[in-house]
Design a protein around this motif. Structure first.
Motif, PDB file in Angstrom:
ATOM      1  N   LEU A  48      -7.001  -1.625  -0.792  1.00  0.00           N
ATOM      2  CA  LEU A  48      -7.033  -0.188  -1.058  1.00  0.00           C
ATOM      3  C   LEU A  48      -6.854   0.678   0.185  1.00  0.00           C
ATOM      4  CD1 LEU A  48     -10.124  -0.203  -3.447  1.00  0.00           C
ATOM      5  CD2 LEU A  48      -7.788   0.216  -4.175  1.00  0.00           C
ATOM      6  N   THR A 103     -19.779   9.409  -4.776  1.00  0.00           N
ATOM      7  CA  THR A 103     -20.402   8.086  -4.850  1.00  0.00           C
ATOM      8  C   THR A 103     -21.513   8.079  -5.894  1.00  0.00           C
ATOM      9  OG1 THR A 103     -20.003   7.917  -2.489  1.00  0.00           O
ATOM     10  CG2 THR A 103     -21.437   6.265  -3.463  1.00  0.00           C
ATOM     11  N   PHE A 140     -12.394   6.207 -10.275  1.00  0.00           N
ATOM     12  CA  PHE A 140     -12.419   5.434  -9.042  1.00  0.00           C
ATOM     13  C   PHE A 140     -11.181   5.672  -8.161  1.00  0.00           C
ATOM     14  CE2 PHE A 140     -11.579   1.349  -6.799  1.00  0.00           C
ATOM     15  CZ  PHE A 140     -12.589   1.455  -5.868  1.00  0.00           C
ATOM     16  N   LEU A 197     -19.975   3.670   0.548  1.00  0.00           N
ATOM     17  CA  LEU A 197     -20.280   2.588  -0.404  1.00  0.00           C
ATOM     18  C   LEU A 197     -19.026   1.761  -0.712  1.00  0.00           C
ATOM     19  CD1 LEU A 197     -22.389   1.333  -2.389  1.00  0.00           C
ATOM     20  CD2 LEU A 197     -21.411   2.826  -4.120  1.00  0.00           C
ATOM     21  N   VAL A 198     -17.909   2.450  -1.012  1.00  0.00           N
ATOM     22  CA  VAL A 198     -16.674   1.743  -1.350  1.00  0.00           C
ATOM     23  C   VAL A 198     -16.178   0.957  -0.139  1.00  0.00           C
ATOM     24  CG1 VAL A 198     -14.318   2.002  -2.186  1.00  0.00           C
ATOM     25  CG2 VAL A 198     -16.098   3.535  -3.023  1.00  0.00           C
ATOM     26  N   LEU A 247     -19.980   8.041  -9.239  1.00  0.00           N
ATOM     27  CA  LEU A 247     -19.357   6.743  -9.530  1.00  0.00           C
ATOM     28  C   LEU A 247     -20.408   5.788 -10.108  1.00  0.00           C
ATOM     29  CD1 LEU A 247     -16.489   5.687  -9.185  1.00  0.00           C
ATOM     30  CD2 LEU A 247     -17.227   4.585  -7.081  1.00  0.00           C
ATOM     31  N   TYR A 251      -8.366   0.202   3.036  1.00  0.00           N
ATOM     32  CA  TYR A 251      -9.557   0.234   3.887  1.00  0.00           C
ATOM     33  C   TYR A 251      -9.429  -0.679   5.104  1.00  0.00           C
ATOM     34  CZ  TYR A 251     -12.036   3.170   0.616  1.00  0.00           C
ATOM     35  OH  TYR A 251     -12.411   4.228  -0.157  1.00  0.00           O
ATOM     36  N   ILE A 300     -12.635   5.411   6.890  1.00  0.00           N
ATOM     37  CA  ILE A 300     -12.322   5.985   5.592  1.00  0.00           C
ATOM     38  C   ILE A 300     -13.548   5.924   4.682  1.00  0.00           C
ATOM     39  CG2 ILE A 300     -10.727   5.954   3.653  1.00  0.00           C
ATOM     40  CD1 ILE A 300      -8.773   4.453   5.329  1.00  0.00           C
ATOM     41  N   GLY A 301     -13.869   7.040   4.055  1.00  0.00           N
ATOM     42  CA  GLY A 301     -15.016   7.099   3.161  1.00  0.00           C
ATOM     43  C   GLY A 301     -14.630   6.723   1.751  1.00  0.00           C
ATOM     44  N   PRO A 302     -15.495   6.809   0.787  1.00  0.00           N
ATOM     45  CA  PRO A 302     -16.936   6.951   0.984  1.00  0.00           C
ATOM     46  C   PRO A 302     -17.544   5.627   1.423  1.00  0.00           C
ATOM     47  CG  PRO A 302     -16.417   6.800  -1.335  1.00  0.00           C
ATOM     48  CD  PRO A 302     -15.109   6.791  -0.618  1.00  0.00           C
ATOM     49  N   ARG A 307      -2.939   2.805  -6.703  1.00  0.00           N
ATOM     50  CA  ARG A 307      -4.071   2.097  -6.112  1.00  0.00           C
ATOM     51  C   ARG A 307      -4.499   0.898  -6.941  1.00  0.00           C
ATOM     52  NH1 ARG A 307      -4.989   4.379  -0.875  1.00  0.00           N
ATOM     53  NH2 ARG A 307      -2.956   5.351  -0.981  1.00  0.00           N
ATOM     54  N   GLY A 321      -3.137  -5.560  -2.903  1.00  0.00           N
ATOM     55  CA  GLY A 321      -3.478  -4.177  -3.203  1.00  0.00           C
ATOM     56  C   GLY A 321      -4.974  -3.928  -3.257  1.00  0.00           C
ATOM     57  N   LEU A 357     -11.280   8.987  -6.287  1.00  0.00           N
ATOM     58  CA  LEU A 357     -12.207   8.988  -5.151  1.00  0.00           C
ATOM     59  C   LEU A 357     -11.590   8.285  -3.944  1.00  0.00           C
ATOM     60  CD1 LEU A 357     -15.062   9.669  -4.126  1.00  0.00           C
ATOM     61  CD2 LEU A 357     -15.817   7.459  -5.000  1.00  0.00           C
ATOM     62  N   VAL A 358     -10.897   7.159  -4.178  1.00  0.00           N
ATOM     63  CA  VAL A 358     -10.308   6.409  -3.062  1.00  0.00           C
ATOM     64  C   VAL A 358      -9.181   7.215  -2.406  1.00  0.00           C
ATOM     65  CG1 VAL A 358      -8.930   4.385  -2.484  1.00  0.00           C
ATOM     66  CG2 VAL A 358     -10.943   4.133  -3.932  1.00  0.00           C
ATOM     67  N   LEU A 416       0.819  -1.216   0.000  1.00  0.00           N
ATOM     68  CA  LEU A 416       0.000   0.000   0.000  1.00  0.00           C
ATOM     69  C   LEU A 416       0.853   1.265   0.000  1.00  0.00           C
ATOM     70  CD1 LEU A 416      -2.873   1.218   0.234  1.00  0.00           C
ATOM     71  CD2 LEU A 416      -2.549   1.215   2.702  1.00  0.00           C
TER      72      LEU A 416
END
Lengths: 232, 409
Positions: free
Chosen positions: A176, B385, B359, A188-189, B388, A178, A184-186, B74, A173, B362-363, A23
């Motif tokens: 991400l 979101t 994507f 949904l992800v 996306l 998380y 950590i947002g958002p 990423r 990887g 955003l991350v 990461l």
């Protein structure tokens, strides 16, 4: 964070904290002491020192990158890269930068030296890119998952030593970042990544027997530590 | 005072730089056929590009890393490579379309064969990319691109019935002779034209070129949040002109001359001249931006020194890529391929490739290790979101719709 010498604003130096190899280190930009770019961290060099697996340098250039691409494509590209100039010795051996020449790590890896002539090709060692993606077997030989990331921590000599492996399903990887904290947002992800990685566990390095030839890691006990995200 | 000037200059160049050949052609085509009934697609696209340009600009200001750095970090080298190849192909197609657009615009004045103009334009673009300062390219061409405001003046002169315009825009009232498949196809094309990935490649890399720090975030936001929507209004003005003049005559748009026709009808020769200046500046500016974006993405994937803030000799690989891209684009146009067709294809493929770019932005914009206190707030995340998901739908639908409607026939 402000630089005590110049007062200018700087990002936190991550080499003083715990880092996740895939990461935080892999694929980062390499900058020399004057801020000029000289490549990406295409792979990380690891060396066995006694019981410890230590980061001894970073690897860069096509030979290192081709291996990272992995599988048949990576093998073919490495061979092709060698065949482009057969008279050149050790062409498929990647260029390396010694850990001594590294200054700090934030959104890029900063070197303590100028980029001119910094690359060396003096040795070929173990690579982080090989470790991540290895199959992980439990004590009874059943497959638990894959090495998704490798966590390193600075010891009292200032060396970055492997302390644990993040083991789970999916690709290296794909967490991400998380897994490191729960906020950590958002949303949904975060929800999707956690759902995909709900079986992820952390295995201590002392517990892991790494077989570089067979490309597998065998654990001496079943890991029960979960990453931060699973605890919430 | 200098800060105000910086904001004003940034806003003006954002307006002038927003419209490129893809916007010109797609908006005129849509205007002639669908009138104001597709304004919602442009509006969504403009909000989307604002959201992600702001995020990528903020990441660049805080961390000094541009968009393709984030993609590689990423997504890893494998998916990153797939992304590099597809983004480069699309950006290259757009680059071809922009150079073709400059040549078409010059042809409106010079009336010599296109193949005589293309090599000259290619040479000029390359010389600018090689020698001109970054700020010169951005500011001069951006300001000249403001000449496209002539479309707004023309629309005002054409004096539409504003209440029926609003009615058509709000009720998505498409003309009866068009079916829903082509309606959806052009909605995706407009969205793709507004959100073309090169815009964030260029925007974030430009931030690195200009050495943005956290202090520049406010200026950057003003540029994005004021400049892009005003640029979007220009797009709508093109739609409107096209609808009022070309719509009743049943003229479909397949040349740049037809895009300019409504301005000539409303404002005469002078208006036409100003419109052509706008065309040349907007497409020339976009040609430089897309060309640079090809170089930026290669540099940022492999880590080789890129950028115009160092001398050309310091960034040799970057300049070799720029040279090869310009040569290849010019050669492609010399095959007599229709630049308008290339434009249409490039905006649809852009729509298909959007998630790969947006994507990772955003991350990373949410990663506190990277962004510290400047991580996304709730609004940015809610919008991010939402977009996306919209992007995912548009990307999935783009190619099937293109085949199903035979490119909107």
């Amino acid at each position: 964070m402000s630089d005590p010498e110049t007062g200018e604003e700087r990002l936190e130096n991550r080499l003083e904290a715990t880092i996740d190899g895939a990461l935080h280190l892999l694929d980062r930009q390499l900058l020399d002491r004057e801020g000029r770019m000289l490549g990406k961290v295409d792979d990380v060099e690891l060396t066995q020192r006694g019981d410890d697996l230590v980061i001894t340098g970073v690897l860069t250039g096509p030979a290192a990158l081709a291996q990272r691409l992995g599988g048949r494509l990576g093998g073919a590209m490495t061979r092709t890269w060698g065949q482009l100039r057969v008279s050149e010795p050790d062409r498929t051996r990647p260029w390396r930068i010694d850990v001594e020449d590294i200054d700090r790590l934030d959104s890029a890896l900063h070197l303590a030296v100028r980029r001119e002539g910094v690359l060396r090709r003096d040795r070929d060692a173990l690579r982080l890119g090989t470790l991540t993606g290895m199959d992980v077997l439990g004590p009874d030989g059943t497959r638990i998952g894959r090495v998704l990331d490798a966590r390193f921590q600075a010891d009292h000599h200032g060396r970055l030593v492997l302390v644990s492996l993040i083991v789970g399903h999916g690709r290296p990887g794909s967490l991400l970042g998380y897994d490191r904290r729960g906020d950590i947002g958002p949303r949904l992800v975060r929800v999707v990544v956690r759902r995909l990685h709900r079986h992820t566990v952390i295995a201590g390095a002392a517990d892991a027997e790494i077989s570089w030839e067979a490309r597998t890691v065998r654990l001496r006990s079943v890991p029960d530590r979960r990453p931060d995200h699973a605890l919430r | 005072m200098s800060r105000l000037f910086a904001v004003a200059l940034g806003v003006l160049t954002a307006i002038g730089g927003f419209v490129d050949i893809g916007d010109l052609v797609t908006n005129a085509q849509v205007g002639a056929r669908f009138g104001f009934s597709l304004v919602w697609a442009t509006a969504i696209g403009v909000v989307g590009i604002c959201v992600f340009a702001e995020m990528s600009g903020r990441v660049a200001a805080v961390s000094g890393r541009a968009t393709f750095d984030l993609v590689r970090e990423r997504l890893g080298p494998r998916v990153g490579m797939l992304n590099l190849v597809s983004s480069m192909l699309i950006t290259f197609l757009t680059f071809v379309a922009e150079i073709g657009g400059v040549a078409l615009a010059l042809q409106l004045v010079a009336s010599v064969h296109l193949l005589l103009i293309v090599p000259l334009v290619g040479l000029l673009v390359w010389l600018l990319l090689w020698r001109a300062r970054f700020s010169a390219i951005e500011n001069v061409l951006g300001l000249l691109g403001l000449a496209l405001v002539v479309f707004a003046v023309a629309l005002w002169q054409l004096a539409p019935d504003w209440s029926s315009v609003a009615h058509q825009a709000v009720t998505l009232d498409k003309p009866a002779d068009e079916d829903w498949r082509t309606f959806a196809y052009y909605a995706v094309a407009l969205f793709g034209a507004a959100m073309t990935p090169y815009e964030v490649f260029f925007f974030s890399s430009g931030g690195v070129e200009e050495g943005w720090t956290t202090e520049d975030i406010a200026t950057m936001r003003a540029n994005v949040l004021v400049g892009f929507p005003l640029g979007g209004l220009l797009s709508v003005a093109i739609v409107g002109c096209s609808w009022l003049v070309l719509g009743p005559l049943e003229i479909g748009v397949d040349s740049l001359g037809q895009v300019a026709l409504p301005v000539a009808a409303a404002l005469g020769k002078v208006g036409l001249a100003v419109a052509i200046v706008g065309f040349v500046a907007a497409t020339f500016g976009a040609a430089c931006e897309t060309g640079l974006s090809v170089g930026y993405s290669v540099g940022q994937y492999f880590g080789a020194q890129w950028g115009k803030y160092v001398r050309a000799r310091e960034a040799a690989v970057f300049h070799v890529v720029l040279l090869l891209a310009t040569l290849a684009a010019t050669a492609f146009l010399m095959t007599q391929v229709d630049p308008i067709l290339v434009t249409e294809v490039s905006v649809v493929f852009s729509a298909a490739a959007l998630p790969l770019t947006y994507f990772p932005i955003l991350v990373v914009a949410n990663d506190p290790d990277y962004m510290g206190e400047h991580v996304n707030g709730r609004l940015a995340n809610a919008l991010g979101t939402f977009f996306l998901l919209v992007i995912a739908v548009a990307a999935t639908a783009a190619i099937p719709l293109m085949i199903w409607t035979r490119m909107g026939q």
